[in-house]
Design a protein around this motif. Structure first.
Motif, PDB file in Angstrom:
ATOM      1  N   LEU A 183      51.560  22.568 -39.214  1.00  0.00           N
ATOM      2  CA  LEU A 183      51.496  21.118 -39.023  1.00  0.00           C
ATOM      3  C   LEU A 183      50.051  20.611 -39.095  1.00  0.00           C
ATOM      4  O   LEU A 183      49.769  19.590 -39.739  1.00  0.00           O
ATOM      5  CB  LEU A 183      52.125  20.756 -37.675  1.00  0.00           C
ATOM      6  CG  LEU A 183      52.096  19.275 -37.288  1.00  0.00           C
ATOM      7  CD1 LEU A 183      52.887  18.444 -38.286  1.00  0.00           C
ATOM      8  CD2 LEU A 183      52.636  19.072 -35.882  1.00  0.00           C
ATOM      9  N   LEU A 184      49.124  21.325 -38.453  1.00  0.00           N
ATOM     10  CA  LEU A 184      47.709  20.936 -38.509  1.00  0.00           C
ATOM     11  C   LEU A 184      47.175  21.012 -39.928  1.00  0.00           C
ATOM     12  O   LEU A 184      46.380  20.152 -40.346  1.00  0.00           O
ATOM     13  CB  LEU A 184      46.885  21.840 -37.581  1.00  0.00           C
ATOM     14  CG  LEU A 184      47.042  21.588 -36.083  1.00  0.00           C
ATOM     15  CD1 LEU A 184      46.429  22.722 -35.277  1.00  0.00           C
ATOM     16  CD2 LEU A 184      46.395  20.261 -35.700  1.00  0.00           C
ATOM     17  N   LEU A 185      47.608  22.016 -40.689  1.00  0.00           N
ATOM     18  CA  LEU A 185      47.158  22.125 -42.077  1.00  0.00           C
ATOM     19  C   LEU A 185      47.670  20.947 -42.904  1.00  0.00           C
ATOM     20  O   LEU A 185      46.918  20.389 -43.721  1.00  0.00           O
ATOM     21  CB  LEU A 185      47.646  23.453 -42.671  1.00  0.00           C
ATOM     22  CG  LEU A 185      47.228  23.726 -44.118  1.00  0.00           C
ATOM     23  CD1 LEU A 185      45.717  23.856 -44.220  1.00  0.00           C
ATOM     24  CD2 LEU A 185      47.912  24.967 -44.651  1.00  0.00           C
ATOM     25  N   ILE A 186      48.920  20.557 -42.687  1.00  0.00           N
ATOM     26  CA  ILE A 186      49.471  19.399 -43.412  1.00  0.00           C
ATOM     27  C   ILE A 186      48.696  18.130 -43.059  1.00  0.00           C
ATOM     28  O   ILE A 186      48.372  17.310 -43.932  1.00  0.00           O
ATOM     29  CB  ILE A 186      50.972  19.242 -43.091  1.00  0.00           C
ATOM     30  CG1 ILE A 186      51.767  20.417 -43.675  1.00  0.00           C
ATOM     31  CG2 ILE A 186      51.513  17.931 -43.634  1.00  0.00           C
ATOM     32  CD1 ILE A 186      53.204  20.471 -43.222  1.00  0.00           C
ATOM     33  N   ILE A 187      48.367  17.961 -41.776  1.00  0.00           N
ATOM     34  CA  ILE A 187      47.595  16.786 -41.352  1.00  0.00           C
ATOM     35  C   ILE A 187      46.217  16.780 -42.009  1.00  0.00           C
ATOM     36  O   ILE A 187      45.735  15.737 -42.474  1.00  0.00           O
ATOM     37  CB  ILE A 187      47.480  16.760 -39.822  1.00  0.00           C
ATOM     38  CG1 ILE A 187      48.844  16.510 -39.183  1.00  0.00           C
ATOM     39  CG2 ILE A 187      46.483  15.698 -39.369  1.00  0.00           C
ATOM     40  CD1 ILE A 187      48.858  16.657 -37.678  1.00  0.00           C
ATOM     41  N   MET A 188      45.570  17.962 -42.059  1.00  0.00           N
ATOM     42  CA  MET A 188      44.236  18.037 -42.655  1.00  0.00           C
ATOM     43  C   MET A 188      44.285  17.772 -44.154  1.00  0.00           C
ATOM     44  O   MET A 188      43.398  17.097 -44.702  1.00  0.00           O
ATOM     45  CB  MET A 188      43.615  19.406 -42.367  1.00  0.00           C
ATOM     46  CG  MET A 188      43.286  19.626 -40.904  1.00  0.00           C
ATOM     47  SD  MET A 188      42.475  21.200 -40.566  1.00  0.00           S
ATOM     48  CE  MET A 188      40.809  20.827 -41.111  1.00  0.00           C
ATOM     49  N   ILE A 189      45.314  18.266 -44.836  1.00  0.00           N
ATOM     50  CA  ILE A 189      45.443  18.011 -46.271  1.00  0.00           C
ATOM     51  C   ILE A 189      45.676  16.522 -46.529  1.00  0.00           C
ATOM     52  O   ILE A 189      45.046  15.922 -47.414  1.00  0.00           O
ATOM     53  CB  ILE A 189      46.585  18.856 -46.863  1.00  0.00           C
ATOM     54  CG1 ILE A 189      46.217  20.342 -46.846  1.00  0.00           C
ATOM     55  CG2 ILE A 189      46.901  18.421 -48.294  1.00  0.00           C
ATOM     56  CD1 ILE A 189      47.355  21.263 -47.236  1.00  0.00           C
ATOM     57  N   ALA A 190      46.563  15.919 -45.737  1.00  0.00           N
ATOM     58  CA  ALA A 190      46.831  14.484 -45.896  1.00  0.00           C
ATOM     59  C   ALA A 190      45.581  13.652 -45.599  1.00  0.00           C
ATOM     60  O   ALA A 190      45.292  12.676 -46.303  1.00  0.00           O
ATOM     61  CB  ALA A 190      47.980  14.076 -44.968  1.00  0.00           C
ATOM     62  N   SER A 191      44.839  14.052 -44.589  1.00  0.00           N
ATOM     63  CA  SER A 191      43.607  13.332 -44.255  1.00  0.00           C
ATOM     64  C   SER A 191      42.569  13.461 -45.362  1.00  0.00           C
ATOM     65  O   SER A 191      41.900  12.481 -45.723  1.00  0.00           O
ATOM     66  CB  SER A 191      43.024  13.865 -42.937  1.00  0.00           C
ATOM     67  OG  SER A 191      43.930  13.680 -41.872  1.00  0.00           O
ATOM     68  N   SER A 192      42.420  14.668 -45.906  1.00  0.00           N
ATOM     69  CA  SER A 192      41.427  14.875 -46.962  1.00  0.00           C
ATOM     70  C   SER A 192      41.773  14.097 -48.235  1.00  0.00           C
ATOM     71  O   SER A 192      40.873  13.722 -48.991  1.00  0.00           O
ATOM     72  CB  SER A 192      41.297  16.371 -47.272  1.00  0.00           C
ATOM     73  OG  SER A 192      42.519  16.884 -47.783  1.00  0.00           O
ATOM     74  N   ILE A 193      43.063  13.865 -48.465  1.00  0.00           N
ATOM     75  CA  ILE A 193      43.465  13.071 -49.633  1.00  0.00           C
ATOM     76  C   ILE A 193      43.126  11.592 -49.441  1.00  0.00           C
ATOM     77  O   ILE A 193      42.689  10.899 -50.372  1.00  0.00           O
ATOM     78  CB  ILE A 193      44.971  13.250 -49.910  1.00  0.00           C
ATOM     79  CG1 ILE A 193      45.240  14.687 -50.375  1.00  0.00           C
ATOM     80  CG2 ILE A 193      45.475  12.261 -50.950  1.00  0.00           C
ATOM     81  CD1 ILE A 193      46.717  15.024 -50.470  1.00  0.00           C
ATOM     82  N   THR A 194      43.302  11.089 -48.233  1.00  0.00           N
ATOM     83  CA  THR A 194      43.098   9.651 -47.978  1.00  0.00           C
ATOM     84  C   THR A 194      41.666   9.299 -47.609  1.00  0.00           C
ATOM     85  O   THR A 194      41.290   8.124 -47.715  1.00  0.00           O
ATOM     86  CB  THR A 194      44.026   9.196 -46.838  1.00  0.00           C
ATOM     87  OG1 THR A 194      43.780  10.006 -45.670  1.00  0.00           O
ATOM     88  CG2 THR A 194      45.476   9.340 -47.234  1.00  0.00           C
ATOM     89  N   ILE A 195      40.851  10.262 -47.182  1.00  0.00           N
ATOM     90  CA  ILE A 195      39.490   9.956 -46.725  1.00  0.00           C
ATOM     91  C   ILE A 195      38.638   9.290 -47.810  1.00  0.00           C
ATOM     92  O   ILE A 195      37.946   8.293 -47.519  1.00  0.00           O
ATOM     93  CB  ILE A 195      38.810  11.230 -46.164  1.00  0.00           C
ATOM     94  CG1 ILE A 195      39.271  11.451 -44.724  1.00  0.00           C
ATOM     95  CG2 ILE A 195      37.287  11.122 -46.211  1.00  0.00           C
ATOM     96  CD1 ILE A 195      38.844  12.780 -44.142  1.00  0.00           C
TER      97      ILE A 195
END
Length: 202
Positions: A183-195
């Motif tokens: 779950l944390l990895l999915i959050i980090m991937i989603a964050s890195s895409i939107t940052i």
């Protein structure tokens, strides 16, 4: 060297490994443990320094000044995560099982502390660091699934939380931590895409 013993009652040979050979093969384990402890200690000190830095400067989002996502931190984290990644070493003891599960909890803490550092990178650096983290995390998740499936992480050994309030098998707890890491990895991937988009808008 292999020592054989013959038992007339059973009419068969039982082969036992010589104790000196066993001791010789287990000698590196002490140094591997020290190596892992040093890497884990460096991560803990860096997280504590970021915590103190955040409180001192009243930055309660705790910016990653000392522990940020880069090639060096990924290398240190991969050393600290050697126990859950290792597939070959038998670790049947209670303390060994707890060490594997504890490493997963430590990984959850590290990933949560690394999230604020994503906003401080440019696009290329962010992409490279996230690819490195994804490779490490996915490798660890796959190896943990193998160990749960093969029984290396045992579900028969139990530990108790509080005064006999909860009793769980190590495999069950490992599944929970693995789901949290995913779950944390999915959050980090989603964050890195939107940052990058957020930076342009801001």
């Amino acid at each position: 060297m292999v020592v054989s013993h013959y038992y007339p009652d059973s009419d068969c040979y039982y082969y036992m490994e010589d104790k000196q050979e066993s001791d010789r093969f287990s000698k590196p384990m002490v140094w591997i443990g020290i190596y892992i402890a040093i890497a884990s200690g460096l991560c803990i000190l860096a997280m504590a320094a970021d915590l103190l830095h955040g409180f001192r400067n009243k930055k309660f989002w705790f910016p990653c000044k000392y522990l940020s996502l880069n090639a060096a931190s990924i290398m240190v984290i991969s050393i600290a995560m050697k126990l859950p990644v290792d597939l070959s070493s038998p670790m049947p003891g209670y303390a060994d099982q707890a060490a594997k599960v504890g490493s997963l909890a430590f990984m959850c803490t590290l990933m949560a502390n690394l999230m604020p550092s994503l906003a401080s990178m440019d696009d290329k650096t962010l992409l490279a660091n996230m690819i490195g983290l994804c490779i490490l995390v996915i490798t660890m998740i796959v190896n943990i699934c193998f160990q749960i499936n093969t029984g290396v992480i045992d579900n028969h050994n139990h530990f108790t939380i509080g005064v006999a309030l909860f009793s769980f098998g190590f495999a069950f707890v490992a599944c929970i931590y693995t789901a949290m890491i995913l779950l944390l990895l999915i959050i980090m991937i989603a964050s890195s895409i939107t940052i990058p988009t957020f930076k342009e808008v801001l």
